[in-house]
Design a protein around this motif. Sequence first.
Motif, short mmCIF file in Angstrom:
data_model
loop_
_atom_site.label_atom_id
_atom_site.label_comp_id
_atom_site.label_asym_id
_atom_site.label_seq_id
_atom_site.Cartn_x
_atom_site.Cartn_y
_atom_site.Cartn_z
N SER A 40 0.84 -1.20 0.00
CA SER A 40 0.00 0.00 0.00
C SER A 40 0.87 1.25 0.00
O SER A 40 2.07 1.19 0.29
N MET A 41 0.26 2.39 -0.31
CA MET A 41 0.99 3.66 -0.28
C MET A 41 1.53 3.94 1.12
O MET A 41 2.63 4.46 1.27
N THR A 42 0.78 3.58 2.15
CA THR A 42 1.23 3.78 3.53
C THR A 42 2.48 2.96 3.80
O THR A 42 3.45 3.45 4.38
N ASP A 43 2.48 1.69 3.36
CA ASP A 43 3.65 0.83 3.54
C ASP A 43 4.84 1.34 2.73
O ASP A 43 5.99 1.28 3.18
N MET A 44 4.57 1.85 1.52
CA MET A 44 5.65 2.39 0.69
C MET A 44 6.29 3.59 1.39
O MET A 44 7.53 3.72 1.41
N LYS A 45 5.47 4.46 1.93
CA LYS A 45 5.98 5.65 2.62
C LYS A 45 6.80 5.24 3.84
O LYS A 45 7.89 5.77 4.08
N GLU A 46 6.29 4.28 4.60
CA GLU A 46 7.01 3.81 5.78
C GLU A 46 8.36 3.20 5.40
O GLU A 46 9.38 3.44 6.05
N ASN A 47 8.38 2.43 4.32
CA ASN A 47 9.62 1.82 3.86
C ASN A 47 10.63 2.91 3.45
O ASN A 47 11.81 2.81 3.78
N LEU A 48 10.16 3.92 2.75
CA LEU A 48 11.05 5.03 2.38
C LEU A 48 11.60 5.73 3.61
O LEU A 48 12.81 6.01 3.69
N ILE A 49 10.74 6.03 4.56
CA ILE A 49 11.17 6.74 5.77
C ILE A 49 12.19 5.91 6.54
O ILE A 49 13.21 6.43 7.00
N ASN A 50 11.93 4.61 6.66
CA ASN A 50 12.81 3.76 7.46
C ASN A 50 14.10 3.35 6.76
O ASN A 50 15.13 3.20 7.41
N ASN A 51 14.07 3.16 5.45
CA ASN A 51 15.20 2.53 4.76
C ASN A 51 15.95 3.42 3.78
O ASN A 51 17.11 3.18 3.50
N TYR A 52 15.29 4.42 3.24
CA TYR A 52 15.93 5.25 2.22
C TYR A 52 17.17 5.99 2.72
O TYR A 52 18.22 5.96 2.05
N PRO A 53 17.13 6.65 3.89
CA PRO A 53 18.33 7.38 4.32
C PRO A 53 19.57 6.49 4.46
O PRO A 53 20.66 6.86 4.03
N GLY A 54 19.40 5.30 5.01
CA GLY A 54 20.53 4.38 5.15
C GLY A 54 21.03 3.88 3.82
O GLY A 54 22.24 3.76 3.60
N ALA A 55 20.11 3.59 2.90
CA ALA A 55 20.51 3.13 1.56
C ALA A 55 21.27 4.23 0.82
O ALA A 55 22.29 3.97 0.17
N LEU A 56 20.80 5.46 0.93
CA LEU A 56 21.47 6.57 0.27
C LEU A 56 22.87 6.79 0.86
O LEU A 56 23.84 7.04 0.14
N GLN A 57 22.97 6.64 2.17
CA GLN A 57 24.27 6.79 2.82
C GLN A 57 25.25 5.72 2.34
O GLN A 57 26.40 6.03 2.02
N VAL A 58 24.81 4.48 2.27
CA VAL A 58 25.68 3.41 1.78
C VAL A 58 26.04 3.68 0.32
O VAL A 58 27.18 3.44 -0.09
N ASN A 59 25.09 4.18 -0.46
CA ASN A 59 25.37 4.56 -1.84
C ASN A 59 26.56 5.50 -1.90
O ASN A 59 27.46 5.34 -2.72
N TYR A 60 26.61 6.50 -1.02
CA TYR A 60 27.67 7.49 -1.05
C TYR A 60 29.02 6.93 -0.59
O TYR A 60 30.06 7.54 -0.87
N TYR A 61 29.04 5.81 0.09
CA TYR A 61 30.30 5.15 0.44
C TYR A 61 30.89 4.41 -0.76
O TYR A 61 32.10 4.26 -0.86
#
Length: 185
Positions: free
Chosen positions: A115-136
């Motif tokens: 659902s859109m709610t689950d998608m938003k929650e996944n982005l909030i919880n996981n996106y910042p860490g994934a982006l940070q690892v990307n920059y490494y």
Amino acid sequence: MAKRLLNFYNRLLVAHPWKTTVISTGVLCASGDVLAQQFVEKTRKHDYQRTFKFFVMGSCFIGPGLRVWYGVLEKYVTGAAQTLAIKKMLCDQLLWAPPFIASFFCISDALSGKSMTDMKENLINNYPGALQVNYYIWPWVQLVNFYFVPLSHRVLVVNCVALFWNTFLAYTVNKKSIPTAITVE
């Protein structure tokens, strides 16, 4: 053996550039999911539907997206040879990576029927860490890629490194959350 495989890939790339890029990216994305399931998550029962989803994402989103993006960078980012790779890497990491990773999360979740709610929650919880690892990882890979690798082989280079990146992303988008800060000891 590796030289013959590269020659075969080059012949396919010349004869069918889009098909070769799309299929090779799909296969490597699916392979990343297989590695994530079997060696990171250590699942007892492999989720073939999830692996197929990663093949589709690689073939329909990642491969074509990268091919077009590298063409755009080649055409519009110009300058002296000494600074060109740095300019392209900065564009890649500042303009491409953040929305690409967010899109990856959203498309993965949509293909999983979330659902859109689950998608938003996944982005909030996981996106910042994934982006940070990307920059490494990716700035260094892209500097080498843009400086030494001809345009026709850049997606292949990225796909080879991305086998491990895709393993990380497959694991990340299929778990609850990852830390937003990663410490290096």
